[in-house]
Motif scaffolding. Sequence first.
Motif, PDB file in Angstrom:
ATOM      1  N   GLY A  40      10.757  -3.109  -6.392  1.00 40.58           N
ATOM      2  CA  GLY A  40      11.538  -2.470  -5.330  1.00 40.58           C
ATOM      3  C   GLY A  40      11.018  -1.122  -4.879  1.00 40.58           C
ATOM      4  O   GLY A  40      11.663  -0.458  -4.067  1.00 40.58           O
ATOM      5  N   TYR A  41       9.848  -0.711  -5.394  1.00 44.25           N
ATOM      6  CA  TYR A  41       9.369   0.639  -5.086  1.00 44.25           C
ATOM      7  C   TYR A  41       7.869   0.717  -5.334  1.00 44.25           C
ATOM      8  O   TYR A  41       7.366   0.248  -6.349  1.00 44.25           O
ATOM      9  N   ARG A  42       7.161   1.286  -4.375  1.00 49.54           N
ATOM     10  CA  ARG A  42       5.754   1.637  -4.553  1.00 49.54           C
ATOM     11  C   ARG A  42       5.544   3.019  -3.947  1.00 49.54           C
ATOM     12  O   ARG A  42       6.222   3.392  -2.996  1.00 49.54           O
ATOM     13  N   HIS A  43       4.568   3.748  -4.481  1.00 46.16           N
ATOM     14  CA  HIS A  43       4.192   5.056  -3.946  1.00 46.16           C
ATOM     15  C   HIS A  43       2.679   5.156  -4.070  1.00 46.16           C
ATOM     16  O   HIS A  43       2.161   5.327  -5.163  1.00 46.16           O
ATOM     17  N   TYR A  44       1.961   5.037  -2.938  1.00 47.26           N
ATOM     18  CA  TYR A  44       0.506   4.994  -2.921  1.00 47.26           C
ATOM     19  C   TYR A  44      -0.036   6.206  -2.168  1.00 47.26           C
ATOM     20  O   TYR A  44       0.519   6.609  -1.146  1.00 47.26           O
ATOM     21  N   PHE A  45      -1.174   6.726  -2.642  1.00 49.26           N
ATOM     22  CA  PHE A  45      -1.796   7.927  -2.089  1.00 49.26           C
ATOM     23  C   PHE A  45      -3.197   7.614  -1.577  1.00 49.26           C
ATOM     24  O   PHE A  45      -4.000   6.999  -2.282  1.00 49.26           O
ATOM     25  N   PHE A  46      -3.504   8.086  -0.359  1.00 45.59           N
ATOM     26  CA  PHE A  46      -4.817   7.911   0.256  1.00 45.59           C
ATOM     27  C   PHE A  46      -5.474   9.281   0.412  1.00 45.59           C
ATOM     28  O   PHE A  46      -4.828  10.232   0.852  1.00 45.59           O
ATOM     29  N   GLU A  47      -6.761   9.356   0.093  1.00 49.85           N
ATOM     30  CA  GLU A  47      -7.507  10.611   0.172  1.00 49.85           C
ATOM     31  C   GLU A  47      -7.971  10.871   1.604  1.00 49.85           C
ATOM     32  O   GLU A  47      -8.738  10.086   2.163  1.00 49.85           O
ATOM     33  N   ILE A  48      -7.520  11.980   2.188  1.00 50.73           N
ATOM     34  CA  ILE A  48      -7.981  12.404   3.509  1.00 50.73           C
ATOM     35  C   ILE A  48      -9.241  13.248   3.339  1.00 50.73           C
ATOM     36  O   ILE A  48     -10.224  13.070   4.044  1.00 50.73           O
ATOM     37  N   SER A  49      -9.193  14.198   2.404  1.00 47.72           N
ATOM     38  CA  SER A  49     -10.325  15.092   2.140  1.00 47.72           C
ATOM     39  C   SER A  49     -10.263  15.488   0.670  1.00 47.72           C
ATOM     40  O   SER A  49      -9.412  15.001  -0.071  1.00 47.72           O
ATOM     41  N   GLY A  50     -11.128  16.413   0.288  1.00 48.37           N
ATOM     42  CA  GLY A  50     -11.138  16.870  -1.104  1.00 48.37           C
ATOM     43  C   GLY A  50      -9.873  17.587  -1.538  1.00 48.37           C
ATOM     44  O   GLY A  50      -9.656  17.785  -2.735  1.00 48.37           O
ATOM     45  N   SER A  51      -9.022  17.970  -0.606  1.00 48.08           N
ATOM     46  CA  SER A  51      -7.792  18.675  -0.973  1.00 48.08           C
ATOM     47  C   SER A  51      -6.530  18.084  -0.346  1.00 48.08           C
ATOM     48  O   SER A  51      -5.441  18.557  -0.634  1.00 48.08           O
ATOM     49  N   ASP A  52      -6.659  17.069   0.517  1.00 52.12           N
ATOM     50  CA  ASP A  52      -5.502  16.571   1.254  1.00 52.12           C
ATOM     51  C   ASP A  52      -5.350  15.050   1.115  1.00 52.12           C
ATOM     52  O   ASP A  52      -6.344  14.320   1.126  1.00 52.12           O
ATOM     53  N   MET A  53      -4.105  14.604   1.013  1.00 48.26           N
ATOM     54  CA  MET A  53      -3.801  13.178   0.916  1.00 48.26           C
ATOM     55  C   MET A  53      -2.625  12.834   1.821  1.00 48.26           C
ATOM     56  O   MET A  53      -1.859  13.703   2.212  1.00 48.26           O
ATOM     57  N   ILE A  54      -2.504  11.542   2.124  1.00 47.28           N
ATOM     58  CA  ILE A  54      -1.302  11.024   2.760  1.00 47.28           C
ATOM     59  C   ILE A  54      -0.781   9.941   1.828  1.00 47.28           C
ATOM     60  O   ILE A  54      -1.565   9.183   1.241  1.00 47.28           O
ATOM     61  N   ALA A  55       0.518   9.901   1.635  1.00 39.98           N
ATOM     62  CA  ALA A  55       1.121   8.945   0.711  1.00 39.98           C
ATOM     63  C   ALA A  55       2.179   8.133   1.442  1.00 39.98           C
ATOM     64  O   ALA A  55       2.722   8.568   2.458  1.00 39.98           O
ATOM     65  N   PHE A  56       2.442   6.956   0.911  1.00 43.05           N
ATOM     66  CA  PHE A  56       3.471   6.091   1.475  1.00 43.05           C
ATOM     67  C   PHE A  56       4.356   5.567   0.367  1.00 43.05           C
ATOM     68  O   PHE A  56       3.867   5.103  -0.654  1.00 43.05           O
ATOM     69  N   PHE A  57       5.668   5.653   0.588  1.00 41.08           N
ATOM     70  CA  PHE A  57       6.638   4.936  -0.221  1.00 41.08           C
ATOM     71  C   PHE A  57       6.833   3.577   0.446  1.00 41.08           C
ATOM     72  O   PHE A  57       7.015   3.516   1.667  1.00 41.08           O
ATOM     73  N   GLU A  58       6.803   2.510  -0.321  1.00 42.26           N
ATOM     74  CA  GLU A  58       7.159   1.197   0.225  1.00 42.26           C
ATOM     75  C   GLU A  58       8.550   0.858  -0.279  1.00 42.26           C
ATOM     76  O   GLU A  58       8.790   0.790  -1.488  1.00 42.26           O
ATOM     77  N   TRP A  59       9.464   0.702   0.659  1.00 38.02           N
ATOM     78  CA  TRP A  59      10.820   0.292   0.351  1.00 38.02           C
ATOM     79  C   TRP A  59      11.056  -1.037   1.045  1.00 38.02           C
ATOM     80  O   TRP A  59      10.764  -1.184   2.246  1.00 38.02           O
ATOM     81  N   PRO A  60      11.582  -2.039   0.332  1.00 40.43           N
ATOM     82  CA  PRO A  60      11.682  -3.398   0.867  1.00 40.43           C
ATOM     83  C   PRO A  60      12.415  -3.527   2.199  1.00 40.43           C
ATOM     84  O   PRO A  60      12.054  -4.359   3.019  1.00 40.43           O
ATOM     85  N   ASP A  61      13.422  -2.728   2.452  1.00 34.53           N
ATOM     86  CA  ASP A  61      14.199  -2.863   3.687  1.00 34.53           C
ATOM     87  C   ASP A  61      13.756  -1.893   4.774  1.00 34.53           C
ATOM     88  O   ASP A  61      14.388  -1.811   5.831  1.00 34.53           O
ATOM     89  N   ALA A  62      12.660  -1.157   4.535  1.00 35.23           N
ATOM     90  CA  ALA A  62      12.176  -0.205   5.550  1.00 35.23           C
ATOM     91  C   ALA A  62      11.565  -0.960   6.719  1.00 35.23           C
ATOM     92  O   ALA A  62      10.895  -1.965   6.549  1.00 35.23           O
ATOM     93  N   GLU A  63      11.830  -0.470   7.911  1.00 40.65           N
ATOM     94  CA  GLU A  63      11.270  -1.054   9.127  1.00 40.65           C
ATOM     95  C   GLU A  63      10.440   0.015   9.822  1.00 40.65           C
ATOM     96  O   GLU A  63      10.691   1.209   9.654  1.00 40.65           O
ATOM     97  N   PRO A  64       9.435  -0.387  10.629  1.00 40.81           N
ATOM     98  CA  PRO A  64       8.673   0.628  11.363  1.00 40.81           C
ATOM     99  C   PRO A  64       9.596   1.513  12.191  1.00 40.81           C
ATOM    100  O   PRO A  64      10.619   1.058  12.711  1.00 40.81           O
ATOM    101  N   ALA A  65       9.231   2.767  12.281  1.00 44.61           N
ATOM    102  CA  ALA A  65      10.016   3.713  13.073  1.00 44.61           C
ATOM    103  C   ALA A  65       9.999   3.296  14.541  1.00 44.61           C
ATOM    104  O   ALA A  65       9.105   2.583  14.985  1.00 44.61           O
TER     105      ALA A  65
END
Length: 196
Positions: A40-65
Motif C-alpha cells: 500500500g505504499y512506496r517511496h522512490y527517489f530519483f537522482e537529479i544531480s549530485g545534491s538534488d533528488m525528486i521522490a514519489f510516494f505511490e498511493w494506490p488510490d492516487a490519481e494524476p493531478a
Amino acid sequence: MPRYAGINHLAMVTGDMDATIRFWRDLLGMRLVVGLGRPGYRHYFFEISGSDMIAFFEWPDAEPATMKDHGFPVRGPVAFDHVSIGVEGEEDLWEVKALLEGAGFEPSEVVDHGFIHSVYAFDPNNVPIEFSWAVSGADPRLRPAMVDHAPSATTMKGPEPQTGHWPDVTIEPKAEREIYAGEGREVLNPARNRWK
C-alpha cells in the motif's frame, strides 16, 4: 542563519510507480537511487544531480493531478505550481525537449526568460515540470533585481534576510539531542538491497 546545500528532494505523488519510473529514469535518465516500500505504499527517489533528488510516494488510490498550466493563477487551496529542474547546458535543454517530443509528452517551445531559457511539460502524473538552462553571465544571485511594478514594503527592504521579525532561538545542546529511527535506514543495510 543556517547554511543550505540545495534541494535534497521534492516529494511528489503517483498512483502508477511503473509509469513514473519509465518517465524519470528511462526517458529523462535520472537514476533510481532509493526504493522504499511495503504493502500500500512506496517511496522512490530519483537522482537529479549530485545534491538534488525528486521522490514519489505511490498511493494506490492516487490519481494524476488536474492539468494546470505553469504559472497561471488558480482559486482555492493550492500549495504547488511547478518544479524547475536545471540542465547543465543549452544543448541539454534542446535534448530534453526532443526526448519529451519523441515520447509524446508535448513540451512547450523554448522560452527566453532573460536569465534562464526554459521548456515546460508534464510528467505522467500531470506534475508540471520546467527544465531550465541558466544563461551565461545572467545569474540573478550575483546581482539581485526587483522589477515588480508594485513591490510591498517588506519586499523593498532588500534581498538579504532581515532580523528582528522572529524570536531568538537556542539550539538544543548535543548531549540532549535525540534522533528517531526512520524507514529509510533500511537503505544502509546491504542484506536488504534487492539490486545486489
